[in-house]
Design an enzyme around this catalytic site. Sequence first.
Site, short mmCIF file in Angstrom:
data_model
loop_
_atom_site.label_atom_id
_atom_site.label_comp_id
_atom_site.label_asym_id
_atom_site.label_seq_id
_atom_site.Cartn_x
_atom_site.Cartn_y
_atom_site.Cartn_z
N SER A 55 31.02 38.17 39.37
CA SER A 55 31.33 36.89 38.70
C SER A 55 30.81 36.86 37.27
O SER A 55 29.66 37.24 37.00
CB SER A 55 30.73 35.72 39.49
OG SER A 55 30.92 34.53 38.75
N LYS A 89 37.54 28.63 48.29
CA LYS A 89 38.23 27.55 47.56
C LYS A 89 38.97 26.56 48.46
O LYS A 89 39.08 25.39 48.13
CB LYS A 89 39.20 28.14 46.53
CG LYS A 89 38.51 28.66 45.27
CD LYS A 89 39.54 29.10 44.25
CE LYS A 89 38.88 29.40 42.92
NZ LYS A 89 39.86 29.66 41.85
N ASN A 147 37.56 24.22 42.97
CA ASN A 147 36.77 25.26 42.29
C ASN A 147 35.49 24.72 41.66
O ASN A 147 34.70 25.49 41.14
CB ASN A 147 37.61 26.00 41.23
CG ASN A 147 37.69 25.24 39.92
OD1 ASN A 147 37.68 24.01 39.90
ND2 ASN A 147 37.78 25.96 38.82
N ALA A 191 45.67 31.47 42.71
CA ALA A 191 45.81 31.12 41.30
C ALA A 191 47.21 30.59 41.01
O ALA A 191 47.38 29.72 40.14
CB ALA A 191 45.51 32.34 40.43
N LEU A 206 47.04 36.14 33.90
CA LEU A 206 45.74 35.53 34.25
C LEU A 206 44.61 36.56 34.24
O LEU A 206 43.44 36.21 34.25
CB LEU A 206 45.80 34.86 35.62
CG LEU A 206 46.80 33.72 35.83
CD1 LEU A 206 46.38 32.89 37.03
CD2 LEU A 206 46.97 32.83 34.62
N GLY A 223 44.01 36.10 30.24
CA GLY A 223 43.31 35.17 31.13
C GLY A 223 41.94 34.70 30.67
O GLY A 223 41.33 33.86 31.33
P1 NAP Z 1 45.22 35.99 45.66
O1 NAP Z 1 45.09 34.64 46.25
O2 NAP Z 1 44.79 37.19 46.42
O3 NAP Z 1 46.79 36.15 45.27
C1 NAP Z 1 47.31 37.35 44.74
C2 NAP Z 1 48.84 37.31 44.78
O4 NAP Z 1 49.32 38.54 44.22
C3 NAP Z 1 49.42 37.21 46.19
O5 NAP Z 1 50.58 36.43 46.16
C4 NAP Z 1 49.79 38.66 46.51
O6 NAP Z 1 50.90 38.79 47.36
C5 NAP Z 1 50.21 39.16 45.14
N1 NAP Z 1 50.04 40.62 45.04
C6 NAP Z 1 48.90 41.32 45.12
N2 NAP Z 1 49.15 42.65 44.96
C7 NAP Z 1 50.50 42.75 44.80
C8 NAP Z 1 51.39 43.86 44.62
N3 NAP Z 1 50.93 45.11 44.54
N4 NAP Z 1 52.70 43.61 44.49
C9 NAP Z 1 53.17 42.35 44.56
N5 NAP Z 1 52.39 41.25 44.73
C10 NAP Z 1 51.08 41.46 44.84
O7 NAP Z 1 44.45 36.09 44.27
P2 NAP Z 1 44.25 34.91 43.17
O8 NAP Z 1 42.97 34.22 43.41
O9 NAP Z 1 45.50 34.13 43.13
O10 NAP Z 1 44.05 35.78 41.84
C11 NAP Z 1 45.12 36.52 41.31
C12 NAP Z 1 44.78 37.08 39.93
O11 NAP Z 1 44.52 36.03 39.02
C13 NAP Z 1 43.54 38.00 39.91
O12 NAP Z 1 43.81 39.04 39.01
C14 NAP Z 1 42.46 37.08 39.35
O13 NAP Z 1 41.46 37.80 38.65
C15 NAP Z 1 43.28 36.24 38.37
N6 NAP Z 1 42.66 34.91 38.13
C16 NAP Z 1 42.27 34.61 36.85
C17 NAP Z 1 41.71 33.38 36.58
C18 NAP Z 1 41.28 33.05 35.17
O14 NAP Z 1 40.52 32.11 34.98
N7 NAP Z 1 41.76 33.77 34.19
C19 NAP Z 1 41.56 32.42 37.60
C20 NAP Z 1 41.97 32.76 38.90
C21 NAP Z 1 42.53 34.01 39.15
P3 NAP Z 1 50.83 38.53 48.96
O15 NAP Z 1 50.55 37.06 49.09
O16 NAP Z 1 52.14 38.92 49.44
O17 NAP Z 1 49.69 39.39 49.44
#
Ligand code: NAP
Length: 291
Positions: A20, A71, A92, A135, A228, A251
């Site tokens: 984190s 979350k 969050n 996200a 992001l 992001g």
């Molecule tokens: P999450 O709940 O695990 O969701 C990830 C999503 O991506 C899911 O829909 C997953 O599909 C899909 N996915 C993962 N690998 C894939 C692949 N190889 N091909 C196609 N789809 C794929 O994660 P999250 O919390 O939403 O976070 C997602 C990203 O956003 C991360 O990189 C995180 O670091 C970033 N983030 C950034 C911030 C910021 O403040 N900048 C805030 C939050 C998150 P399935 O559902 O089918 O498994």
Amino acid sequence: MMITGTTQLLGVIGDPIAHSLSPVMHNAAIQALGANFAYLPFRIAPESLQDALNGFAAIGLVGFSVTIPHKQTIMPLLSEISELAQSIGAVNTVYRTGTGWYGTNTDIAGFLAPLQPLGRNWRQTSVVVLGNGGAARAVVAGCAQLGCRQIQVVGRNLTKLTEFRNAWQPAIADQLSVHLWDQLPELLPQAGLVVNTTPIGMHPHEQDSPLGTAEVQMLAADTIAYDLIYTPRPTQFLRQAEARGATPIDGLEMLVQQGAAALQLWLNQPAPVEVMRQALLAHLAGRAAKI
Ligand code: NAP
């Protein structure tokens, strides 16, 4: 930062938590404000969440950030939840009130912060959201707040996509549609905003991109490409989109702005956003030098 007998505690809960960046950003802000607070990481296993909340109440912790995997699961354990957090189904940011724990969500404000100055006609804008995880929920709620014409969420699993669509209240569901990846050629040319919410392209897989070469060529030149991911900056997706003429957003600003909005709630004063941004940049630069 001097810890004294009157220092008050803030923190972040998650599992894992060692990655984190929140402690770096928040402690820099606390120091800049000269506030008598400290912000600590707490690794809390899912089965210990209720115990952790009881313990936090017992020691008078003022508030905390919530990250994966808590979350959603923290929601039934809180005494009150903001309408915003309820609408996206995720908390969050939590703070202590006279009657218990209050949960809200600052990810939407964080997501919107770098978009708002762009002054687009959002009512005419179609959005493509890549991914349907946690996200993506904040992104959809944010795009609905902007009043975007269409919000098209693209995923790889039809069951998860259908659940995602069915979880929204009618006001948002009316603008929302879900699609499998092979439908991208129909969606991308009309999109004014394309948001990557998948981890594809995140360190250490920096050469990966959610869009193939042919798909990148379908992006409209005036589109906004928003990733992001904040390590690396920029991602391969943003490099490709920028080469097409798109406006790139990474992001980092979302991370800074969701943190600033949370700190403002805990300390009841404006957050030093530039200090938080610089602390993160310096930390990420130091980390990149070690890789
Ligand atoms: P999450 O709940 O695990 O969701 C990830 C999503 O991506 C899911 O829909 C997953 O599909 C899909 N996915 C993962 N690998 C894939 C692949 N190889 N091909 C196609 N789809 C794929 O994660 P999250 O919390 O939403 O976070 C997602 C990203 O956003 C991360 O990189 C995180 O670091 C970033 N983030 C950034 C911030 C910021 O403040 N900048 C805030 C939050 C998150 P399935 O559902 O089918 O498994």
